[in-house]
Scaffold this motif. Structure first.
Motif, short mmCIF file in Angstrom:
data_model
loop_
_atom_site.label_atom_id
_atom_site.label_comp_id
_atom_site.label_asym_id
_atom_site.label_seq_id
_atom_site.Cartn_x
_atom_site.Cartn_y
_atom_site.Cartn_z
N LEU A 68 -0.30 11.03 -11.19
CA LEU A 68 -0.43 10.25 -9.97
C LEU A 68 0.06 8.84 -10.24
N VAL A 69 0.85 8.32 -9.32
CA VAL A 69 1.38 6.97 -9.46
C VAL A 69 1.11 6.20 -8.18
N GLU A 70 0.32 5.14 -8.32
CA GLU A 70 -0.02 4.30 -7.18
C GLU A 70 0.94 3.12 -7.07
N SER A 71 1.07 2.62 -5.86
CA SER A 71 1.86 1.42 -5.62
C SER A 71 1.37 0.76 -4.34
N GLY A 72 1.83 -0.46 -4.12
CA GLY A 72 1.52 -1.14 -2.87
C GLY A 72 0.49 -2.24 -2.96
N GLY A 73 -0.11 -2.40 -4.13
CA GLY A 73 -1.09 -3.47 -4.27
C GLY A 73 -0.43 -4.82 -4.31
N GLY A 74 -1.26 -5.85 -4.30
CA GLY A 74 -0.72 -7.20 -4.37
C GLY A 74 -1.74 -8.23 -3.93
N LEU A 75 -1.23 -9.42 -3.69
CA LEU A 75 -2.06 -10.55 -3.25
C LEU A 75 -1.90 -10.70 -1.74
N VAL A 76 -3.02 -10.77 -1.05
CA VAL A 76 -2.99 -10.88 0.40
C VAL A 76 -4.09 -11.83 0.85
N GLN A 77 -3.85 -12.52 1.95
CA GLN A 77 -4.86 -13.43 2.49
C GLN A 77 -5.93 -12.66 3.25
N PRO A 78 -7.10 -13.22 3.36
CA PRO A 78 -8.14 -12.57 4.19
C PRO A 78 -7.61 -12.32 5.59
N GLY A 79 -7.93 -11.15 6.11
CA GLY A 79 -7.44 -10.75 7.42
C GLY A 79 -6.12 -10.04 7.39
N GLY A 80 -5.48 -10.03 6.25
CA GLY A 80 -4.18 -9.39 6.11
C GLY A 80 -4.28 -7.89 5.90
N LEU A 96 -2.48 -4.31 3.80
CA LEU A 96 -1.68 -3.69 2.76
C LEU A 96 -1.70 -2.19 2.97
N ARG A 97 -0.66 -1.54 2.50
CA ARG A 97 -0.66 -0.08 2.49
C ARG A 97 -0.41 0.39 1.06
N LEU A 98 -1.37 1.12 0.55
CA LEU A 98 -1.24 1.70 -0.78
C LEU A 98 -0.67 3.10 -0.67
N SER A 99 0.11 3.48 -1.68
CA SER A 99 0.67 4.82 -1.75
C SER A 99 0.33 5.43 -3.10
N CYS A 100 0.16 6.72 -3.10
CA CYS A 100 -0.09 7.45 -4.34
C CYS A 100 0.74 8.73 -4.28
N VAL A 101 1.70 8.81 -5.21
CA VAL A 101 2.58 9.97 -5.27
C VAL A 101 2.10 10.89 -6.38
#
Length: 115
Positions: free
Chosen positions: A4-16, A18-23
């Motif tokens: 399994l390989v995850e992606s899509g994380g990062g730094l985001v402001q409150p209220g923002g 993100l979409r994470l993916s796991c292949v």
């Protein structure tokens, strides 16, 4: 063995958002129940959301109405759409495949909510 390989994380402001993916590797992804878990520093890992092979979902109370788990079996991918992010959502997010042979984990992706 399932990788399994995850992606899509990062730094985001409150209220923002993100979409994470796991292949996932393998040809029978559609048979797996898939889950997203998270672990914040000093805390135990917790289930965030889970989706069965049939598409039924369940969520942690803390993310209901903000996060959505989905899957695309043609792409061997499970997603976690995260909206209205809060400081307390900061954690390392990992996906897990529940198979007939046991559970398999990815390495995770870091999500940091900060202004």
């Amino acid at each position: 063995q399932v990788q399994l390989v995850e992606s899509g994380g990062g730094l985001v402001q409150p209220g923002g958002s993100l979409r994470l993916s796991c292949v996932a590797s393998g040809s029978i992804f559609s048979r797996y129940a898939m889950g997203w878990y998270r672990q914040a520093p000093g805390k135990q890992r917790e289930l965030v959301a889970r989706i069965t092979s049939g598409g039924s979902t369940n969520y942690a109370e803390s993310v209901k109405g903000r996060f959505t788990i989905s899957r695309d079996n043609a792409k061997n991918t499970v997603y976690l759409q995260m909206n209205s992010l809060k400081y307390e959502d900061t954690a390392r997010y990992s996906c897990k495949a529940d198979t007939a042979y046991g559970g398999y984990w990815g390495q995770g992706t870091q999500v940091t909510v900060s202004s």
